[in-house]
Design an enzyme around this catalytic site. Structure first.
Site, PDB file in Angstrom:
ATOM      1  N   CYS A 126     -19.549   0.255 -36.135  1.00 50.45           N
ATOM      2  CA  CYS A 126     -18.579  -0.252 -35.165  1.00 50.45           C
ATOM      3  C   CYS A 126     -18.995  -1.650 -34.742  1.00 50.45           C
ATOM      4  O   CYS A 126     -20.189  -1.924 -34.581  1.00 50.45           O
ATOM      5  CB  CYS A 126     -18.502   0.675 -33.950  1.00 50.45           C
ATOM      6  SG  CYS A 126     -17.268   0.173 -32.721  1.00 50.45           S
ATOM      7  N   CYS A 130     -21.042  -1.619 -27.863  1.00 43.55           N
ATOM      8  CA  CYS A 130     -21.334  -0.965 -26.580  1.00 43.55           C
ATOM      9  C   CYS A 130     -22.791  -0.495 -26.579  1.00 43.55           C
ATOM     10  O   CYS A 130     -23.211   0.227 -27.493  1.00 43.55           O
ATOM     11  CB  CYS A 130     -20.395   0.207 -26.356  1.00 43.55           C
ATOM     12  SG  CYS A 130     -18.646  -0.285 -26.271  1.00 43.55           S
ATOM     13  N   CYS A 357     -21.449  10.541 -31.587  1.00 42.86           N
ATOM     14  CA  CYS A 357     -21.119   9.898 -32.853  1.00 42.86           C
ATOM     15  C   CYS A 357     -22.139   8.808 -33.188  1.00 42.86           C
ATOM     16  O   CYS A 357     -22.496   7.987 -32.353  1.00 42.86           O
ATOM     17  CB  CYS A 357     -19.718   9.292 -32.781  1.00 42.86           C
ATOM     18  SG  CYS A 357     -18.445  10.543 -32.853  1.00 42.86           S
TER      19      CYS A 357
END
Length: 392
Positions: A126, A130, A357
């Protein structure tokens, strides 16, 4: 902890082999005709694929002489199981998949008394960076093709039908795009996946729009595009903080589109669909779980078509982030409900199998291929999200 750059434009790597699920019905029929077979064989192949049939020997409605050539041309194996892990007395199964180029992604199948839900990945890694998320800290390897995304749901549906998950044979009822990756950063492929999830047989799983959830950290232009295109799937916004000061750190995309803009876009989606959206909020001890932040969130969402889904953080190994204690969770819930905001606490599944995840992939190496993403360059200026072409 070193801050990673935001990455909007996925690195380009080897394209996965062409797959029937990447094609429209017309394209699939044309491809079969090019192989010297009647066009209706495409419909037969689609029916087998969406039922989870991969063995040519089981494709008994297709002539034996044509089965292998059709499978090789249009049903190549895109997802290889590295390993399954189960939890919750067999009702939760997490699968680590290896893709054609060695990239690793995860999906999680969860069975409840009234439904069966699969959480699927839309990217390998990703680019949203974050800091509390295992996938976000891995970086972005590449976008998944539509067939790679669809294949995760098809495998889950087949596992339910065959009774591989505790409870006997059943039906996959829900799909959530909450696995690895930012779905709306891979808009074209996710949109094609939605067509397959919602489409009728033989070119789809026939799910209802209400049973499919698309999650985003707040890519406002892509939320607006989803709104304009008339979808009625459930929208979930990963907010994690009600104020820009904290969210700039927890969800770096907030430096591009602020909390108010994200909520405004979600409100527009709710206004068009008439359906409430979900606000995902990971409760992190002493970071975003303070009572005053519950009050801020309540004020932000009061009177809106929104539902807050509080998620006690599933910490990753070696991470300084931890879940909020139960008293803090309870007070947060009470304050939101006092503000008139519908609120639930998510049932945490799979904590004993690296349930968050990215955890399973981050702990695994296959044939010397690192599970974490390869470094990707940052993007100095934002690209028009969702503007990419509908490529396979």
């Amino acid at each position: 902890m070193t801050a990673l750059p935001l990455v909007f434009d996925a690195p380009r790597r080897g394209t996965p082999p062409r797959h029937l699920a990447d094609l429209t019905r017309e394209e699939a029929r044309a491809a079969v005709s090019e192989l010297g077979q009647p066009a209706f064989r495409a419909d037969q192949l689609a029916r087998h694929f969406y039922r989870g049939v991969t063995d040519p020997a089981q494709m008994t409605d297709i002539p034996v002489a044509a089965r292998e050539s059709l499978r090789e041309a249009l049903l190549p194996g895109l997802l290889t199981v590295v390993r399954h892990q189960t939890a919750d007395n067999g009702r939760t199964r997490k699968t680590l998949w290896r893709l054609h180029d060695g990239a690793l992604v995860e999906s999680v199948l969860m069975r409840y008394p009234d439904r069966a839900t699969v959480c699927i990945s839309s990217q390998a890694g990703c680019g949203m960076a974050c800091p509390f998320c295992a996938t976000g800290q891995a970086g972005l390897t590449r976008n998944l093709s539509a067939a790679e995304i669809i294949g995760q749901a098809v495998a889950a549906a087949a596992a339910m039908a065959s009774g591989e998950v505790a409870g006997g044979p059943g039906r996959l009822s829900n799909v959530v795009f909450m696995g690895m990756g930012e779905p709306l950063a891979n808009y074209a492929r996710v949109r094609k996946t939605l067509d397959a999830l919602l489409g009728d047989a033989p070119y789809g799983l026939g799910l209802s729009q209400r049973s499919v959830t698309v999650s985003t950290v707040g890519l406002v232009p892509a939320i607006r595009r989803l709104t304009e295109e008339g979808r009625n799937v459930t929208l979930a916004v990963s907010l994690h903080a009600p104020d820009d000061e904290l969210r700039d750190t927890l969800v770096p995309i907030n430096t591009r589109w602020k909390v108010g803009e994200v909520v405004e876009a979600a409100d527009a989606y709710a206004a068009r669909t008439g359906r409430r959206y979900s606000v995902e909020y990971a409760l992190i001890r002493d970071v975003n779980d303070q009572p005053f932040r519950a009050d801020l969130l309540g004020k932000l969402l009061a009177g809106k078509l929104a539902h807050v889904n509080l998620i006690p953080l599933n910490p990753t190994p070696g991470s300084p982030w931890d879940a909020s204690p139960l008293p803090a969770q309870r007070e947060f819930v009470a304050r939101l409900r006092a503000a008139g905001v519908a609120t639930t606490v998510r049932d945490t599944r799979g904590q004993d199998i690296d349930g968050a995840c990215g955890q399973l992939a981050a702990s695994d190496r296959v044939d010397g291929v690192p599970a974490v993403a390869l470094p990707a360059p940052s993007v100095e200026t934002p690209v028009p999200l969702g503007a990419e072409v509908d490529e396979g």
